[in-house]
Design an enzyme around this catalytic site. Sequence first.
Site, short mmCIF file in Angstrom:
data_model
loop_
_atom_site.label_atom_id
_atom_site.label_comp_id
_atom_site.label_asym_id
_atom_site.label_seq_id
_atom_site.Cartn_x
_atom_site.Cartn_y
_atom_site.Cartn_z
N TYR A 1 -7.27 -9.91 3.31
CA TYR A 1 -8.25 -8.82 3.13
C TYR A 1 -8.84 -8.85 1.73
O TYR A 1 -10.03 -8.65 1.54
CB TYR A 1 -7.59 -7.47 3.41
CG TYR A 1 -8.47 -6.29 3.06
CD1 TYR A 1 -9.57 -5.97 3.86
CD2 TYR A 1 -8.22 -5.52 1.93
CE1 TYR A 1 -10.39 -4.89 3.53
CE2 TYR A 1 -9.04 -4.45 1.60
CZ TYR A 1 -10.12 -4.14 2.39
OH TYR A 1 -10.93 -3.09 2.05
N ARG B 1 -5.68 7.01 -9.02
CA ARG B 1 -4.84 5.96 -8.45
C ARG B 1 -5.38 4.64 -8.94
O ARG B 1 -6.52 4.54 -9.39
CB ARG B 1 -4.82 6.01 -6.92
CG ARG B 1 -6.17 5.79 -6.27
CD ARG B 1 -6.06 5.91 -4.75
NE ARG B 1 -5.25 4.83 -4.18
CZ ARG B 1 -5.76 3.69 -3.74
NH1 ARG B 1 -7.05 3.46 -3.79
NH2 ARG B 1 -4.98 2.76 -3.23
N TYR C 1 0.85 -1.19 0.00
CA TYR C 1 0.00 0.00 0.00
C TYR C 1 0.89 1.24 0.00
O TYR C 1 1.96 1.25 0.60
CB TYR C 1 -0.87 0.04 1.27
CG TYR C 1 -2.02 -0.92 1.28
CD1 TYR C 1 -2.72 -1.24 0.12
CD2 TYR C 1 -2.45 -1.50 2.48
CE1 TYR C 1 -3.80 -2.11 0.16
CE2 TYR C 1 -3.53 -2.37 2.53
CZ TYR C 1 -4.21 -2.68 1.36
OH TYR C 1 -5.27 -3.52 1.39
N GLU D 1 -9.06 -1.40 -10.51
CA GLU D 1 -9.90 -0.20 -10.44
C GLU D 1 -9.05 1.02 -10.77
O GLU D 1 -8.07 1.31 -10.08
CB GLU D 1 -10.48 -0.03 -9.03
CG GLU D 1 -11.42 -1.16 -8.64
CD GLU D 1 -11.87 -1.08 -7.18
OE1 GLU D 1 -12.76 -1.86 -6.82
OE2 GLU D 1 -11.34 -0.24 -6.42
C1 HEM Z 1 -12.26 9.81 -1.61
C2 HEM Z 1 -12.62 8.77 -2.27
C3 HEM Z 1 -12.45 7.35 -1.78
C4 HEM Z 1 -13.45 6.49 -1.51
C5 HEM Z 1 -14.95 6.77 -1.64
C6 HEM Z 1 -12.84 5.25 -1.08
C7 HEM Z 1 -13.56 4.14 -0.69
C8 HEM Z 1 -13.00 2.94 -0.30
C9 HEM Z 1 -13.75 1.81 0.16
C10 HEM Z 1 -15.26 1.77 0.32
C11 HEM Z 1 -12.88 0.82 0.42
C12 HEM Z 1 -13.24 -0.60 0.92
C13 HEM Z 1 -13.18 -0.65 2.45
C14 HEM Z 1 -13.80 -1.94 3.00
O1 HEM Z 1 -13.13 -2.97 3.01
O2 HEM Z 1 -14.97 -1.90 3.42
C15 HEM Z 1 -11.57 1.33 0.13
C16 HEM Z 1 -10.38 0.62 0.24
C17 HEM Z 1 -9.14 1.17 0.11
N1 HEM Z 1 -8.85 2.50 -0.14
FE1 HEM Z 1 -10.17 3.95 -0.58
N2 HEM Z 1 -11.49 5.38 -1.10
C18 HEM Z 1 -11.20 6.66 -1.52
C19 HEM Z 1 -9.95 7.21 -1.68
C20 HEM Z 1 -8.78 6.55 -1.41
C21 HEM Z 1 -7.49 7.14 -1.57
C22 HEM Z 1 -7.19 8.55 -2.08
C23 HEM Z 1 -6.58 6.21 -1.20
C24 HEM Z 1 -5.09 6.46 -1.25
C25 HEM Z 1 -4.19 5.84 -0.64
C26 HEM Z 1 -7.32 5.00 -0.81
C27 HEM Z 1 -6.80 3.81 -0.39
C28 HEM Z 1 -7.49 2.64 -0.17
C29 HEM Z 1 -6.86 1.35 0.05
C30 HEM Z 1 -5.38 1.07 0.10
C31 HEM Z 1 -7.90 0.43 0.22
C32 HEM Z 1 -7.75 -1.09 0.40
C33 HEM Z 1 -7.98 -1.68 -0.97
C34 HEM Z 1 -7.53 -3.13 -1.17
O3 HEM Z 1 -6.54 -3.58 -0.60
O4 HEM Z 1 -8.16 -3.81 -2.00
N3 HEM Z 1 -8.66 5.26 -0.95
N4 HEM Z 1 -11.66 2.63 -0.30
#
Ligand code: HEM
Lengths: 355, 200
Positions: free
Chosen positions: A325, A232, A46, A274
């Site tokens: 995860y 991203r 990450y 994504e």
């Molecule tokens: C502002 C808009 C954003 C929304 C609406 C959003 C939404 C989400 C949601 C709903 C999840 C899934 C969480 C779960 O397990 O329930 C997620 C995962 C994650 N988000 Fe965001 N996010 C946003 C921006 C960002 C940004 C800017 C980063 C930058 C580092 C980020 C990093 C992550 C990471 C690392 C995960 C885990 C994903 C994985 O390992 O598959 N997110 N995000």
Amino acid sequence: MDTAYSATHRPETFRDETFRGDFSYANSPGNIRHFPFPFHEDHYRYSVNIEPHVPGLPGSAFEHLIDVDEHYLAEMADRAQVLAEDPLRYQALPHMMLAQWDTLELLMEEQARAYPHLFTLERNGDQWRWINRPLGIDDTFTFGDPSTLPREPLDYICRQTQGDIALMDQREGNLWMDAGMITAQADWSLDFDVGMNFHEWHAPVPLAPQMGVFDRALKYLLNLQVGKPVRRLNWTMTINPRLDTSPETYPKWGPDRTTVTPENVGQKVHLRVELQSLWRLPRSNGMLFVIRGYMMRMDEVVTVPKWGRRLPRVLESLPPELAEYKGLSRYRQTTIDWLKRHDDGAPTSPGIFPD
Amino acid sequence: MQGATIRSRPVYPGLAIAPLARRHIFALEGEGAGALLDIAGDLTPEVLGRSQILYVARGSLGVGHHGALQTLGAAFWAAPTVQPLLGRLDVELSRSHMGTRLYLAGTEGFIGQAMQVAAAHGIDPASVITEHRGSRARRVQCVHCKGVTEGVTASPFTCGHCGLNLYVRDHYSRRLGAFQGVNIDAEEPGAVPPPEELYL
Ligand code: HEM
């Protein structure tokens, strides 16, 4: 260089395919190099991987800021089916109406600009005419007056745009997910998360909070400027090309994870990427988050030698918490073993694009 | 551990009187009565004169704090169960004016539900003063059928609505006042580990 790749991306025909039942989804050969392969090196952690969302390599998913490809019609049909079964996949809190109009404008403008043969937007004061040729839509409406559209503006335009959409309100130094249409998610629930702030909806993510990823990302986003979107890449894996892998329907798709064998990895296991873009909205000062998803089965991934070498190395490098995860644990090793046949150990070049 | 690391879960800092409020409404459930009794020293006659206490004893515990609360001398009303208490809270809030402070104490599920009532009146959750007392039982929404099961003490447990075996995910929605319940044997139906009493 491959001609299909250097050519401008201009979808003319759309595949007739499904994301459930017989899972006939596939990428046509010309579309493989369109895929945003998410790994720029042989391992993955990450990070705050945010960069300006500017038009990129012709033929790639980055060429146009809102990307339309050969899966457009099939994705819109799958979305309609999900919404018919579960209306809670669309949510909009009452104070988000202005941000809804902002979003409608942005998505119409971007799609009409990039694909004039598919979409046309005519603006005459607040009298707008929107033509969507693939879906056979020709509507005239008054911008700002919800009663002139068949659905709420966000509902209306999301049913005509590839990718899931979340809309954020910005207040109290935070972002609040107060609207969205989420039908193709990697296992999270909009109905559960709606109304949460940035830290709250990210609560289930392991490792990243301790690394300070979310604190830094939020700080960056709060200063996002109109006209300067950022992007991203995020990724996971899905068994069978199923778009609707929501928590709501987990009992339907969960068993798929036990069906991977050394013989069917190439067909069943999909890399799911994504391409997330973030846009400041001009009138509401809200933020649009487009989660544009792409799927590619292992058979297709390994047709690009660099990707075939890199993917098994990345999968081996994953911290266990991250693999768990993302739900990869049951089939990660089987997939690595299969992919390793395509990794001759040669070094890979930096960056995500094929050599 | 009360799971302070769950970033979507509210923190409940503890009751403290906001001296400048023009009106104080206390909604207390079960052991939540103790949260108010413990700060009885701060309840000046002036504060008490502007206070309304709503209280529901927790049936399973058998003992009520009616007497002790009544002796404080503020307006006091006792409900037989949580539901009528929330109904009464709704009425009180609909008639309250600027300068009213809401205090909630009891189990997390109770606080979550009372917060929903408050939110419907446009009250900022950050302005509500809360204290978690009593059982650590969780209120859980099944992510599949959306039904809410109250007082969940073990994980996994059976959804009281659709019957799926759920584990309690460490993710909390303030809008719903509930944790998220997710099918534990979705991938291998029938493979359900024995329940553990995690939230007593
Ligand atoms: C502002 C808009 C954003 C929304 C609406 C959003 C939404 C989400 C949601 C709903 C999840 C899934 C969480 C779960 O397990 O329930 C997620 C995962 C994650 N988000 Fe965001 N996010 C946003 C921006 C960002 C940004 C800017 C980063 C930058 C580092 C980020 C990093 C992550 C990471 C690392 C995960 C885990 C994903 C994985 O390992 O598959 N997110 N995000």
